[in-house]
Design an enzyme around this catalytic site. Structure first.
Site, PDB file in Angstrom:
ATOM      1  N   GLU A 144       8.789  15.984  16.283  1.00  0.00           N
ATOM      2  CA  GLU A 144       9.272  15.823  14.914  1.00  0.00           C
ATOM      3  C   GLU A 144       8.526  16.849  14.053  1.00  0.00           C
ATOM      4  O   GLU A 144       7.297  16.831  13.988  1.00  0.00           O
ATOM      5  CB  GLU A 144       8.955  14.407  14.429  1.00  0.00           C
ATOM      6  N   LYS A 204       0.848  -1.195   0.000  1.00  0.00           N
ATOM      7  CA  LYS A 204       0.000   0.000   0.000  1.00  0.00           C
ATOM      8  C   LYS A 204       0.885   1.248   0.000  1.00  0.00           C
ATOM      9  O   LYS A 204       1.453   1.626   1.023  1.00  0.00           O
ATOM     10  CB  LYS A 204      -0.915   0.050   1.222  1.00  0.00           C
ATOM     11  N   GLU A 246       8.848   1.341  11.287  1.00  0.00           N
ATOM     12  CA  GLU A 246       9.858   2.393  11.138  1.00  0.00           C
ATOM     13  C   GLU A 246       9.123   3.709  11.300  1.00  0.00           C
ATOM     14  O   GLU A 246       8.333   4.093  10.427  1.00  0.00           O
ATOM     15  CB  GLU A 246      10.528   2.311   9.758  1.00  0.00           C
ATOM     16  N   CYS A 276      12.721  11.016   8.367  1.00  0.00           N
ATOM     17  CA  CYS A 276      12.630  10.486   9.721  1.00  0.00           C
ATOM     18  C   CYS A 276      13.970  10.670  10.410  1.00  0.00           C
ATOM     19  O   CYS A 276      14.047  10.786  11.616  1.00  0.00           O
ATOM     20  CB  CYS A 276      12.260   9.015   9.668  1.00  0.00           C
TER      21      CYS A 276
HETATM   22  P1  NAD Z   1       1.473   8.251   8.042  1.00  0.00           P
HETATM   23  O1  NAD Z   1       1.661   7.486   9.288  1.00  0.00           O
HETATM   24  O2  NAD Z   1       0.432   9.282   7.989  1.00  0.00           O
HETATM   25  O3  NAD Z   1       1.185   7.276   6.818  1.00  0.00           O
HETATM   26  C1  NAD Z   1       2.037   6.204   6.477  1.00  0.00           C
HETATM   27  C2  NAD Z   1       1.236   5.161   5.710  1.00  0.00           C
HETATM   28  O4  NAD Z   1       0.259   4.592   6.583  1.00  0.00           O
HETATM   29  C3  NAD Z   1       0.458   5.726   4.526  1.00  0.00           C
HETATM   30  O5  NAD Z   1       0.492   4.790   3.476  1.00  0.00           O
HETATM   31  C4  NAD Z   1      -0.955   5.851   5.089  1.00  0.00           C
HETATM   32  O6  NAD Z   1      -1.955   5.794   4.106  1.00  0.00           O
HETATM   33  C5  NAD Z   1      -1.024   4.633   5.989  1.00  0.00           C
HETATM   34  N1  NAD Z   1      -2.042   4.706   7.051  1.00  0.00           N
HETATM   35  C6  NAD Z   1      -2.669   5.794   7.552  1.00  0.00           C
HETATM   36  N2  NAD Z   1      -3.555   5.436   8.504  1.00  0.00           N
HETATM   37  C7  NAD Z   1      -3.479   4.086   8.616  1.00  0.00           C
HETATM   38  C8  NAD Z   1      -4.117   3.120   9.448  1.00  0.00           C
HETATM   39  N3  NAD Z   1      -5.023   3.475  10.358  1.00  0.00           N
HETATM   40  N4  NAD Z   1      -3.768   1.824   9.312  1.00  0.00           N
HETATM   41  C9  NAD Z   1      -2.830   1.437   8.422  1.00  0.00           C
HETATM   42  N5  NAD Z   1      -2.209   2.306   7.602  1.00  0.00           N
HETATM   43  C10 NAD Z   1      -2.514   3.612   7.685  1.00  0.00           C
HETATM   44  O7  NAD Z   1       2.920   8.864   7.731  1.00  0.00           O
HETATM   45  P2  NAD Z   1       3.312   9.888   6.585  1.00  0.00           P
HETATM   46  O8  NAD Z   1       2.783  11.239   6.959  1.00  0.00           O
HETATM   47  O9  NAD Z   1       2.968   9.298   5.263  1.00  0.00           O
HETATM   48  O10 NAD Z   1       4.917   9.864   6.702  1.00  0.00           O
HETATM   49  C11 NAD Z   1       5.631  10.660   7.585  1.00  0.00           C
HETATM   50  C12 NAD Z   1       6.070   9.875   8.811  1.00  0.00           C
HETATM   51  O11 NAD Z   1       6.803   8.719   8.395  1.00  0.00           O
HETATM   52  C13 NAD Z   1       7.003  10.640   9.708  1.00  0.00           C
HETATM   53  O12 NAD Z   1       6.629  10.491  11.055  1.00  0.00           O
HETATM   54  C14 NAD Z   1       8.359   9.978   9.483  1.00  0.00           C
HETATM   55  O13 NAD Z   1       9.250  10.096  10.549  1.00  0.00           O
HETATM   56  C15 NAD Z   1       7.969   8.583   9.201  1.00  0.00           C
HETATM   57  N6  NAD Z   1       9.031   7.898   8.455  1.00  0.00           N
HETATM   58  C16 NAD Z   1       9.833   7.011   9.121  1.00  0.00           C
HETATM   59  C17 NAD Z   1      10.875   6.381   8.448  1.00  0.00           C
HETATM   60  C18 NAD Z   1      11.783   5.410   9.150  1.00  0.00           C
HETATM   61  O14 NAD Z   1      12.489   4.693   8.478  1.00  0.00           O
HETATM   62  N7  NAD Z   1      11.799   5.369  10.479  1.00  0.00           N
HETATM   63  C19 NAD Z   1      11.086   6.637   7.092  1.00  0.00           C
HETATM   64  C20 NAD Z   1      10.250   7.537   6.453  1.00  0.00           C
HETATM   65  C21 NAD Z   1       9.216   8.165   7.143  1.00  0.00           C
END
Ligand code: NAD
Length: 489
Positions: A393, A187, A262, A296
């Site tokens: 963050e 997804k 992550e 991140c």
């Molecule tokens: P997000 O958590 O909003 O979304 C991530 C994914 O989860 C998307 O595909 C979203 O559609 C899906 N999602 C949303 N609600 C969900 C649910 N209830 N159940 C299952 N899936 C769901 O994050 P974002 O805004 O897309 O990305 C930014 C965040 O990602 C930041 O906090 C960043 O630190 C983190 N990030 C972490 C890493 C790492 O390696 N640690 C790498 C990149 C980004």
């Protein structure tokens, strides 16, 4: 020109779901807009998957697993290598899609493509080696029995990824999952589905059997949450925010799925007074402004030993003011917009709240409204301990600079966060570099080095930043079950 008719995008965009080896419309017929963050125009619409599509994709992956898990490691390695070559062959188009959809400058998008190639090549070699390493005899204390440990593919894996490095976060999951012999439902983020859909087309061309990879675009609530709950999914691997990661883990608990997370970070770069100032400025700017700070691993806390503090702050402010931001396709542009409206609103609010809370703005700040989600590279100092700028963050190009007096203080300030993803240390004293790296609660420490990540190493952090590790052999292990087989000798 800055839309789907861009000259790099020579063929039509993929916008449908990829299920069981075929491109399909969503069962509901609903579509989601995909927006260009540089100018807020509509690039295209993609199919919005729902429960019926998730069901179809998971069942296809479960059917395909029966044959895929029987393939040899070498066969899977050959396919992964073919994917790497396919990605290389479409390098320009993939980079353009990444820039168009995410807003990152083309040069950064090219780096993402190179990372995807390196990741598929690395896991191709690990897949090859599975033919000799996946069954290993264990030395036992007596002569009565013999025992073996088998590493077997875990089953169907759900991969849920964010929008900041779309193809990269996907490759870090998808390549080891396929290498291990798992089948997959992916997804992508609803913000940036285009690079992943193109990657799926490349993987299809590479000859992956139908059902081994399925891609369901759609919202987190409708597709992500359903995948985390689905009883036929064995593992759910998630990259995204800590808030959603918590939800995924709770949902997955009902069916005791293996979970890999992550999540977010609030990381520091520690600059000691003996550091090379030019290099330190590069490291600080890279850790804060690369990918418009949407990392991140952003080292958004800049801790600098007091004798160097004034000089570093001045140089950093100058760097921030000189950084060229704008359309990611324009020559010379070093920083693009934020990737979506929600993020733009979060970051501008954080900057304004920080200012109102007493932090001193040294460079950058918000811009008057204009098309595109642009903010300037921003540097604060004198940031109160309880300011959200210091604690949370921000996920934008916003740095907080703070002087320190002792090594212990720098370590304590770095560790004073519920996160623990990465850290950077700048010092000419090699022993101190080693000592501080050992003292930090972080999954990755770069000493005098930019944020280079080799797929051979590891990715993930301490505390609330991660559960498990990606990359290296750890990344492969996340998709394997361990089985013991014991017999009389
Ligand atoms: P997000 O958590 O909003 O979304 C991530 C994914 O989860 C998307 O595909 C979203 O559609 C899906 N999602 C949303 N609600 C969900 C649910 N209830 N159940 C299952 N899936 C769901 O994050 P974002 O805004 O897309 O990305 C930014 C965040 O990602 C930041 O906090 C960043 O630190 C983190 N990030 C972490 C890493 C790492 O390696 N640690 C790498 C990149 C980004």
């Amino acid at each position: 020109m800055n839309d789907a008719t861009h000259p790099w995008l020579d063929a039509p965009l993929r916008t449908q779901l990829f299920i069981d080896g075929a491109w399909r419309a969503s069962a509901s017929g609903r579509r989601l807009p995909v927006v260009n963050p540089s100018n807020e125009t509509l690039i295209t619409e993609v199919d919005a998957g729902g429960e019926a599509d998730v069901e179809r994709a998971v069942r296809a992956a479960a059917r395909a697993f029966a044959a895929w898990k029987q393939t040899s490691g070498a066969e899977r390695g050959t396919l992964l290598r073919a994917v790497a070559r396919g990605v290389e062959a479409r390098r320009e188009r993939l980079a353009a899609l990444q820039s168009l959809n995410n807003g990152k400058p083309l040069a950064e998008a090219q780096m993402d493509v190179s990372d995807v190639v390196a990741t598929f090549d690395y896991y191709a070699s690990l897949a090859d080696s599975l033919d000799t390493t996946s069954v290993a005899e264990v030395e036992l204390p007596g002569a009565d029995f013999r025992a073996w440990i088998r590493r077997e593919p875990a089953g169907v894996a759900a991969l849920i990824v964010p929008w900041n490095f779309p193809m990269v976060t996907t490759a870090w999951k998808l390549a080891p999952a396929l290498a291990a012999g798992c089948t997959v439902v992916l997804k992508p983020s609803e913000v940036t589905p285009l690079p992943e859909l193109e990657l799926a087309a490349i993987i299809q061309e590479a000859g992956l059997p139908a059902g081994v990879l399925n891609v369901v675009t759609g919202t987190g609530a409708e597709v992500g949450a359903r995948l985390a709950a689905h009883p036929l999914i064995a593992k759910v691997l998630f990259t995204g925010s800590t808030a959603v990661g918590t939800q995924v883990m709770k949902t997955a608990a009902d069916t005791i799925k293996g979970v890999g997370l992550e999540l977010g970070g609030k990381s520091s770069i520690i600059v000691f007074a003996d550091a090379d100032l030019d290099q330190a400025v590069d490291l600080v700017a890279g850790g804060g402004f690369f990918n418009t700070g949407q990392m991140c691993s952003a080292t958004s806390r800049v801790l600098v030993e007091r004798p160097l503090a004034e000089a570093l702050l001045a140089r950093l402010a100058q760097r921030a003011e000189e950084l060229v931001f704008g359309d990611p396709f324009a020559p010379g542009v070093q920083m693009g917009p934020l990737a979506n409206r929600m993020q733009y609103e979060r970051v501008t609010r954080a900057i304004e709240t920080g200012r109102a809370g007493g932090a001193r703005l040294v460079a950058g700040g918000t811009l008057p409204p204009r098309p595109g989600y642009f903010v300037r590279p921003t540097v604060f100092t004198d940031v109160p301990d309880d300011s959200p700028l210091w604690r949370d963050e921000i996920f934008g190009p916003v740095l907080c600079v703070r002087p320190f007096d002792t090594e212990d203080e720098a370590v304590a300030l770095t560790n004073d966060t519920p996160y623990g993803l990465v850290a950077t240390v700048a010092t000419r004293d090699s022993e101190r570099g080693t000592r501080v790296a050992a003292a930090l609660e972080a999954g990755v420490v770069w000493v005098n080095a930019p944020q280079v990540i080799f797929p051979q190493t590891s990715w993930g952090g301490y505390k609330q930043s991660s559960l498990g590790r990606e990359l290296g052999p750890f990344g492969l292990a996340a998709y394997q079950e361990i089985k013991q087989v014991l017999r009389p000798a």
